[in-house]
Design a protein around this motif. Structure first.
Motif: not given
Length: 138
Positions: A1-3, A7-15, A96-102, A124-130
């Motif tokens: 995974m690109a560095r 870093l984006a994943d770490a910030l996403r988790e903090q958010i 929120r916007m999903p992580t690439p993995k989600e 629990e993470v669910h798609p917002a559509t539908g």
């Protein structure tokens, strides 16, 4: 995974955890690079990625901040009934916007947000559509 993805994943988790609440200024690219042992360009790429996802916004004061929660209209597939999630009274729901993995796990196209239901330490993470949310009344 690109560095910069790391870093984006770490910030996403903090958010997502609330450690960086909406409106809070995000450290400069130089400071993020220093704190995470990366180069400035890597930090800038991570910040750009999170801005494209809507998690970070550039304020009128030219300070990058954690973005506000945004309401979006959920549109399900035609003829498909929505998924209804029962949220307990102590539950918290955030969009929120999903992580690439989600995005991959939920097979979401770019630009589709997720709804995160938190109950204590569980999420629990669910798609917002539908997807609809139902809270108990009374």
């Amino acid at each position: 995974m690109a560095r910069y993805h790391e870093l984006a994943d770490a910030l996403r988790e903090q958010i997502a955890s609330g450690a960086r609440p909406p409106g809070e200024p995000v450290p400069s690219a130089d400071r993020l690079a220093h704190e995470h042992g990366t180069g400035r360009d890597t930090a800038l790429k991570a910040l750009r990625l999170l801005r494209r996802e809507g998690l970070l916004v550039l304020g009128r004061d030219n300070v990058v901040r954690v973005g506000p929660a945004q309401l979006r209209t959920a549109r399900g597939a035609p003829g498909r009934p929505p998924t209804i999630i029962d949220v307990p009274p102590e539950g918290v729901v955030r969009a929120r916007m999903p992580t690439p993995k989600e995005r991959e796990e939920l097979a979401l196209p770019d630009g589709v947000p997720v709804l995160v239901v938190r109950l204590g330490e569980d999420e629990e993470v669910h798609p917002a559509t539908g997807t609809g949310m139902r809270w108990p009344t009374g």
